[in-house]
Scaffold this motif. Sequence first.
Motif, PDB file in Angstrom:
ATOM      1  N   SER A   1     -25.271 -15.407 -15.858  1.00  0.00           N
ATOM      2  CA  SER A   1     -24.506 -16.582 -16.259  1.00  0.00           C
ATOM      3  C   SER A   1     -24.702 -17.793 -15.365  1.00  0.00           C
ATOM      4  CB  SER A   1     -23.009 -16.241 -16.277  1.00  0.00           C
ATOM      5  OG  SER A   1     -22.757 -15.101 -17.067  1.00  0.00           O
ATOM      6  N   TYR A   2     -25.043 -17.574 -14.093  1.00  0.00           N
ATOM      7  CA  TYR A   2     -25.134 -18.673 -13.141  1.00  0.00           C
ATOM      8  C   TYR A   2     -26.458 -18.669 -12.398  1.00  0.00           C
ATOM      9  CZ  TYR A   2     -20.340 -20.356 -13.477  1.00  0.00           C
ATOM     10  OH  TYR A   2     -19.180 -20.929 -13.925  1.00  0.00           O
ATOM     11  N   LYS A   3     -26.925 -19.857 -12.085  1.00  0.00           N
ATOM     12  CA  LYS A   3     -28.123 -19.972 -11.272  1.00  0.00           C
ATOM     13  C   LYS A   3     -27.794 -19.827  -9.799  1.00  0.00           C
ATOM     14  CE  LYS A   3     -30.924 -22.877 -14.321  1.00  0.00           C
ATOM     15  NZ  LYS A   3     -31.636 -24.174 -14.452  1.00  0.00           N
ATOM     16  N   SER A   4     -26.575 -20.254  -9.409  1.00  0.00           N
ATOM     17  CA  SER A   4     -26.213 -20.190  -7.991  1.00  0.00           C
ATOM     18  C   SER A   4     -24.706 -20.162  -7.813  1.00  0.00           C
ATOM     19  CB  SER A   4     -26.802 -21.392  -7.240  1.00  0.00           C
ATOM     20  OG  SER A   4     -26.182 -22.595  -7.689  1.00  0.00           O
ATOM     21  N   LEU A   5     -24.283 -19.673  -6.642  1.00  0.00           N
ATOM     22  CA  LEU A   5     -22.889 -19.674  -6.228  1.00  0.00           C
ATOM     23  C   LEU A   5     -22.852 -19.889  -4.717  1.00  0.00           C
ATOM     24  CD1 LEU A   5     -21.318 -16.566  -8.016  1.00  0.00           C
ATOM     25  CD2 LEU A   5     -20.760 -18.943  -8.490  1.00  0.00           C
ATOM     26  N   ASP A   6     -21.821 -20.579  -4.231  1.00  0.00           N
ATOM     27  CA  ASP A   6     -21.701 -20.668  -2.779  1.00  0.00           C
ATOM     28  C   ASP A   6     -21.281 -19.294  -2.257  1.00  0.00           C
ATOM     29  OD1 ASP A   6     -18.630 -20.677  -2.038  1.00  0.00           O
ATOM     30  OD2 ASP A   6     -18.840 -21.955  -3.809  1.00  0.00           O
ATOM     31  N   LEU A   7     -21.611 -18.996  -1.018  1.00  0.00           N
ATOM     32  CA  LEU A   7     -21.422 -17.656  -0.462  1.00  0.00           C
ATOM     33  C   LEU A   7     -19.961 -17.228  -0.444  1.00  0.00           C
ATOM     34  CD1 LEU A   7     -23.986 -17.629   2.496  1.00  0.00           C
ATOM     35  CD2 LEU A   7     -24.220 -16.619   0.222  1.00  0.00           C
ATOM     36  N   LYS A   8     -19.057 -18.143  -0.155  1.00  0.00           N
ATOM     37  CA  LYS A   8     -17.623 -17.795  -0.113  1.00  0.00           C
ATOM     38  C   LYS A   8     -17.141 -17.374  -1.496  1.00  0.00           C
ATOM     39  CE  LYS A   8     -13.331 -17.712   1.458  1.00  0.00           C
ATOM     40  NZ  LYS A   8     -12.579 -17.535   0.200  1.00  0.00           N
ATOM     41  N   THR A   9     -17.530 -18.114  -2.526  1.00  0.00           N
ATOM     42  CA  THR A   9     -17.152 -17.766  -3.897  1.00  0.00           C
ATOM     43  C   THR A   9     -17.752 -16.421  -4.284  1.00  0.00           C
ATOM     44  OG1 THR A   9     -17.016 -20.094  -4.540  1.00  0.00           O
ATOM     45  CG2 THR A   9     -17.253 -18.482  -6.316  1.00  0.00           C
ATOM     46  N   ALA A  10     -19.013 -16.208  -3.896  1.00  0.00           N
ATOM     47  CA  ALA A  10     -19.680 -14.939  -4.207  1.00  0.00           C
ATOM     48  C   ALA A  10     -18.967 -13.775  -3.543  1.00  0.00           C
ATOM     49  CB  ALA A  10     -21.134 -14.994  -3.760  1.00  0.00           C
ATOM     50  N   LYS A  11     -18.554 -13.951  -2.283  1.00  0.00           N
ATOM     51  CA  LYS A  11     -17.847 -12.884  -1.561  1.00  0.00           C
ATOM     52  C   LYS A  11     -16.557 -12.497  -2.285  1.00  0.00           C
ATOM     53  CE  LYS A  11     -15.116 -13.640   1.979  1.00  0.00           C
ATOM     54  NZ  LYS A  11     -13.893 -12.867   1.653  1.00  0.00           N
ATOM     55  N   ASP A  12     -15.793 -13.483  -2.699  1.00  0.00           N
ATOM     56  CA  ASP A  12     -14.522 -13.213  -3.387  1.00  0.00           C
ATOM     57  C   ASP A  12     -14.764 -12.612  -4.767  1.00  0.00           C
ATOM     58  OD1 ASP A  12     -13.183 -14.246  -1.210  1.00  0.00           O
ATOM     59  OD2 ASP A  12     -12.960 -16.247  -2.075  1.00  0.00           O
ATOM     60  N   LEU A  13     -15.722 -13.180  -5.493  1.00  0.00           N
ATOM     61  CA  LEU A  13     -15.991 -12.720  -6.847  1.00  0.00           C
ATOM     62  C   LEU A  13     -16.522 -11.294  -6.872  1.00  0.00           C
ATOM     63  CD1 LEU A  13     -16.085 -13.485  -9.858  1.00  0.00           C
ATOM     64  CD2 LEU A  13     -18.407 -14.310  -9.485  1.00  0.00           C
ATOM     65  N   PHE A  14     -17.383 -10.963  -5.897  1.00  0.00           N
ATOM     66  CA  PHE A  14     -17.995  -9.635  -5.846  1.00  0.00           C
ATOM     67  C   PHE A  14     -17.138  -8.610  -5.103  1.00  0.00           C
ATOM     68  CE2 PHE A  14     -22.264 -12.070  -5.893  1.00  0.00           C
ATOM     69  CZ  PHE A  14     -22.125 -12.303  -7.251  1.00  0.00           C
ATOM     70  N   MET A  15     -15.917  -9.024  -4.706  1.00  0.00           N
ATOM     71  CA  MET A  15     -14.966  -8.124  -4.048  1.00  0.00           C
ATOM     72  C   MET A  15     -15.567  -7.531  -2.778  1.00  0.00           C
ATOM     73  SD  MET A  15     -13.624  -6.235  -7.534  1.00  0.00           S
ATOM     74  CE  MET A  15     -12.308  -5.297  -6.760  1.00  0.00           C
ATOM     75  N   MET A  16     -16.223  -8.373  -2.000  1.00  0.00           N
ATOM     76  CA  MET A  16     -16.838  -7.916  -0.764  1.00  0.00           C
ATOM     77  C   MET A  16     -15.995  -8.329   0.438  1.00  0.00           C
ATOM     78  SD  MET A  16     -20.893  -8.439  -1.552  1.00  0.00           S
ATOM     79  CE  MET A  16     -21.703  -7.302  -2.702  1.00  0.00           C
ATOM     80  N   GLU A  17     -16.186  -7.625   1.545  1.00  0.00           N
ATOM     81  CA  GLU A  17     -15.355  -7.843   2.722  1.00  0.00           C
ATOM     82  C   GLU A  17     -15.841  -9.008   3.577  1.00  0.00           C
ATOM     83  OE1 GLU A  17     -12.579  -6.234   3.303  1.00  0.00           O
ATOM     84  OE2 GLU A  17     -12.822  -4.939   1.544  1.00  0.00           O
ATOM     85  N   SER A  18     -17.124  -9.327   3.508  1.00  0.00           N
ATOM     86  CA  SER A  18     -17.661 -10.364   4.379  1.00  0.00           C
ATOM     87  C   SER A  18     -18.873 -11.045   3.747  1.00  0.00           C
ATOM     88  CB  SER A  18     -18.075  -9.755   5.724  1.00  0.00           C
ATOM     89  OG  SER A  18     -19.171  -8.878   5.542  1.00  0.00           O
TER      90      SER A  18
END
Length: 261
Positions: free
Chosen positions: A192-209
């Motif tokens: 769906s997306y070409k890019s995401l900022d890392l902070k958004t990706a961390k939250d969206l992917f349910m990652m710890e860091s």
Amino acid sequence: MDEQLFKLSKEFKFQVEQKQPDSIACKKLLTKLKIAMAEEGILFPGTDFPLDPKNIVFTRDVLELAVIMSVKLEDMDLFERQVSQVKPYYFDYGTEIKKSENELLILGMNLLYLLSLNRIGEFHTELELIEFESRSNPFIKFNLQVEELLLDGNYLGIQTICENPPSDLYSVFVSRLKLSIQELILDCTNKSYKSLDLKTAKDLFMMESIEEVKEMAKTNNWRIVDNKLFFENLDEDEEKIPTNKVIREIIGYAKELEKII
């Protein structure tokens, strides 16, 4: 009942209650116990099953320990088998013996296991077996809340609620559930997306860091430039689809299943 059975059961209980049970020792003891119980005629319910409450409780308790053992060993095939063996002692002989303190814990773990595999139909079938008044119990209520969040596509809500499971034993299934959701979100976002900022990706992917996001990027051959994650998977003329729409469409079948059930 043979005294040897009691000795084996105590040894098995001791092994299972260890923080990190020895897989080989536990499974050997369980095999010995089941053979001995079968020889005593107390393992499998049936027309010839001796309806002695003490025998029923003994066998149920051993099978419950086997379920807990399988969770601690993270052996899900064994978990399924042991749950199927202990359930008759809850639903077929519940009037013959006192209710087990572990019953709702084990039934709740089974519900969460099914949710983690997206086996929604089986989840509802198992839920129907549980008394309505028991659904307010933390072990059962937790799964109802998770299912509702799943159907709403509220993955951040699931991440929040999973931080405080009703038992440490749930952690195995919570991890599996998070992994399943993470894989779904990764797939949807990548399409769906070409890019995401890392902070958004961390939250969206349910990652710890952020480091986890970077490791995931390496695994998937994605680029990171100026704190942005680039998927590079869409053609220039390909229409961009909102991530939430894709996610909701993919899980929409679950709602349809509810209507059928």
